[in-house]
Scaffold this active site. Structure first.
Site, PDB file in Angstrom:
ATOM      1  N   TRP A 106       9.075 -28.892  -5.708  1.00  0.00           N
ATOM      2  CA  TRP A 106       9.689 -28.846  -3.589  1.00  0.00           C
ATOM      3  C   TRP A 106       8.247 -27.947  -4.143  1.00  0.00           C
ATOM      4  O   TRP A 106       7.248 -27.877  -3.085  1.00  0.00           O
ATOM      5  CB  TRP A 106      10.740 -27.956  -3.195  1.00  0.00           C
ATOM      6  CG  TRP A 106      11.933 -29.064  -3.225  1.00  0.00           C
ATOM      7  CD1 TRP A 106      13.018 -29.059  -4.003  1.00  0.00           C
ATOM      8  CD2 TRP A 106      11.606 -30.524  -2.587  1.00  0.00           C
ATOM      9  NE1 TRP A 106      13.760 -30.640  -4.040  1.00  0.00           N
ATOM     10  CE2 TRP A 106      12.741 -31.259  -3.177  1.00  0.00           C
ATOM     11  CE3 TRP A 106      10.871 -31.621  -2.010  1.00  0.00           C
ATOM     12  CZ2 TRP A 106      13.137 -32.683  -2.571  1.00  0.00           C
ATOM     13  CZ3 TRP A 106      10.813 -32.623  -1.344  1.00  0.00           C
ATOM     14  CH2 TRP A 106      12.193 -33.071  -2.553  1.00  0.00           C
ATOM     15  N   ASP A 177       9.335 -21.305   1.736  1.00  0.00           N
ATOM     16  CA  ASP A 177      10.319 -22.641   2.088  1.00  0.00           C
ATOM     17  C   ASP A 177      12.490 -22.019   1.891  1.00  0.00           C
ATOM     18  O   ASP A 177      11.959 -22.426   0.454  1.00  0.00           O
ATOM     19  CB  ASP A 177       9.514 -23.928   1.358  1.00  0.00           C
ATOM     20  CG  ASP A 177      10.989 -25.218   1.217  1.00  0.00           C
ATOM     21  OD1 ASP A 177      11.987 -25.231   1.761  1.00  0.00           O
ATOM     22  OD2 ASP A 177      10.235 -26.044   0.678  1.00  0.00           O
ATOM     23  N   LYS A 201      20.626 -29.252   3.953  1.00  0.00           N
ATOM     24  CA  LYS A 201      21.476 -28.390   3.331  1.00  0.00           C
ATOM     25  C   LYS A 201      22.360 -28.250   3.210  1.00  0.00           C
ATOM     26  O   LYS A 201      23.854 -27.794   2.969  1.00  0.00           O
ATOM     27  CB  LYS A 201      19.841 -28.217   2.191  1.00  0.00           C
ATOM     28  CG  LYS A 201      19.551 -29.211   1.692  1.00  0.00           C
ATOM     29  CD  LYS A 201      17.960 -29.022   1.198  1.00  0.00           C
ATOM     30  CE  LYS A 201      17.215 -29.913   1.119  1.00  0.00           C
ATOM     31  NZ  LYS A 201      18.111 -30.730   0.285  1.00  0.00           N
TER      32      LYS A 201
HETATM   33  N1  PMP Z   1      11.871 -28.450   0.589  1.00  0.00           N
HETATM   34  C1  PMP Z   1      12.727 -28.409  -0.575  1.00  0.00           C
HETATM   35  C2  PMP Z   1      13.119 -27.025  -1.108  1.00  0.00           C
HETATM   36  C3  PMP Z   1      13.645 -29.369  -0.171  1.00  0.00           C
HETATM   37  O1  PMP Z   1      15.160 -29.116  -1.495  1.00  0.00           O
HETATM   38  C4  PMP Z   1      13.807 -30.296  -0.227  1.00  0.00           C
HETATM   39  C5  PMP Z   1      14.766 -31.377   0.044  1.00  0.00           C
HETATM   40  N2  PMP Z   1      15.403 -31.613  -0.752  1.00  0.00           N
HETATM   41  C6  PMP Z   1      12.448 -30.273   0.655  1.00  0.00           C
HETATM   42  C7  PMP Z   1      11.575 -29.263   1.327  1.00  0.00           C
HETATM   43  C8  PMP Z   1      12.262 -31.673   1.149  1.00  0.00           C
HETATM   44  O2  PMP Z   1      12.560 -31.382   2.860  1.00  0.00           O
HETATM   45  P1  PMP Z   1      13.345 -33.387   3.598  1.00  0.00           P
HETATM   46  O3  PMP Z   1      13.288 -33.449   3.438  1.00  0.00           O
HETATM   47  O4  PMP Z   1      13.835 -32.645   4.737  1.00  0.00           O
HETATM   48  O5  PMP Z   1      11.261 -33.324   4.247  1.00  0.00           O
END
Ligand code: PMP
Length: 365
Positions: A106, A177, A201
């Protein structure tokens, strides 16, 4: 009614009480005669839901007054672009620059996306150790002229978590994040310039992105920034510049109230630690399951684990599903298994999982 223990990484399990309340209010929200989905976002009923959600989130996080909470859309991925658009020119419009720490997929995605907007510097990376650690702050190479430093404090795929933010110079604006662990424990918000998280989440349903910004960081957006992604404009319009994701805000609001009834984030942290300890202990006590992450960097929310014999993966998943333990298949990048044990996963769910793991090992080791 049949409910399983759902270990999905997101969208993920929600508290049953929250879903039951939403169900009971589905057709007629508190005597209004309409569903929350059918309300005007500018009407008094929704304004009440919106304001209450903001106030409760502020209370839960003990958020200082100089921080704005924005309810946005576009998810964590959206913020990968929205963060640099709003902040990378903060110090010098002619020299947009930011530092990124990469500890998993991520933060890697965030790093790659940000490169479109300026000079983006890799301050540290744990790629060579397979993203199984948090890099020691002494190894971070920070630029003097970076507008901010980006970290992902919980890597959902690799299961790596910063349990505390390392000590940094106060001038460093940290952007975090926290998509997969915001509200899992108390945080010292004042250490961060910006915090963002998709709600799907640990917080609520998909469609809502929570962004928390220190007020002095507003007002630096690149001219090309779309208005609905301009933090300053969104803040000026109390997150109503465009139609907000009303139902997702309502569900998040119910979750905030559930968290308060459960004793707030201190109580949640204890529960989450107990759940994670139970699962990691089961993994570490066996010769059949492994988790490669350095002990001090292990996530309390997302626990990847691997069977010694990967040819048994399908049997493991089938047996789990038959017992009502679902969504345990690991991310395709890593394979193996992953149990996401967010706030709404009760200890009974983790107990049922570890009982099954022990039994499966007994039959197949
Ligand atoms: N950052 C993290 C730590 C994530 O776990 C995720 C999704 N798994 C994202 C960003 C991306 O999120 P989104 O699908 O809401 O764009």
């Amino acid at each position: 009614m049949h409910r399983v223990f759902n270990f999905a990484a997101g969208p993920a399990t929600l508290p049953t009480e929250v879903l039951a309340q939403a169900a009971s209010e589905m057709l007629d929200w508190q005597g209004s005669g309409v569903s929350v989905m059918e309300m005007s976002h500018r009407g008094p009923e929704f304004m009440h839901i919106h304001q209450q959600a903001l106030a409760d989130l502020r209370t839960l996080l003990a958020l200082p007054d100089d921080y704005e909470i924005l309810f946005m859309q576009g998810g964590g991925r959206g913020q990968n672009a929205i963060v640099p658009m709003n902040l990378i020119s903060r110090l010098d419009p002619d020299r947009p620059r930011a530092d990124y720490v990469v500890t998993g997929t991520w933060s890697e995605q965030s790093f790659v996306e940000a490169k479109k907007y300026g000079d983006v510097h890799l301050a540290a990376s744990t790629q060579t150790d397979g993203f199984t650690t948090v890099p020691a702050v002494t190894e971070w190479s920070l630029s003097d002229d970076a507008a901010y430093l980006h970290v992902c404090t919980n890597e959902t795929i690799h299961g790596v978590e910063f349990h505390s933010l390392p000590a940094l110079d106060k001038r460093v604006v940290v952007v975090a994040d926290m998509s997969s662990h915001l509200l899992s424990r108390p945080i010292d918000s004042a250490r961060y310039g910006v915090i963002y998280a998709g709600a799907q989440k640990n917080i609520g349903s998909a469609g809502l992105t929570i962004v928390i910004v220190r007020r002095d960081l507003l007002g630096h957006a690149l001219p090309c920034t779309p208005s609905v992604f301009n933090w300053e404009l969104v803040s000026k319009h109390q997150s109503m510049l465009n139609t907000p994701p009303t139902y997702a805000i309502y569900i998040a609001g119910l979750v905030f109230q559930w968290l308060m009834r459960a004793g707030g984030l201190v109580a949640l942290e204890q529960r989450n630690r107990a759940k994670a300890a139970l699962l990691y202990r089961t993994i570490d006590d066996s010769h059949f399951y492994t988790n490669p992450v350095e002990v001090g960097a292990r996530s309390y929310m997302n626990v990847p684990f691997f069977l010694a014999d990967a040819s048994r993966n399908a049997a493991f998943l089938d047996g789990a599903k038959a017992r009502g333990l679902t969504q345990l298949k690991g991310h395709s990048l890593l394979g193996g298994m992953r149990a996401s044990i967010y706030n709404a996963m009760p200890i009974e769910g983790v107990q049922a999982l570890v009982d099954y793991m022990v039994e499966f090992e007994r039959h197949h080791a």
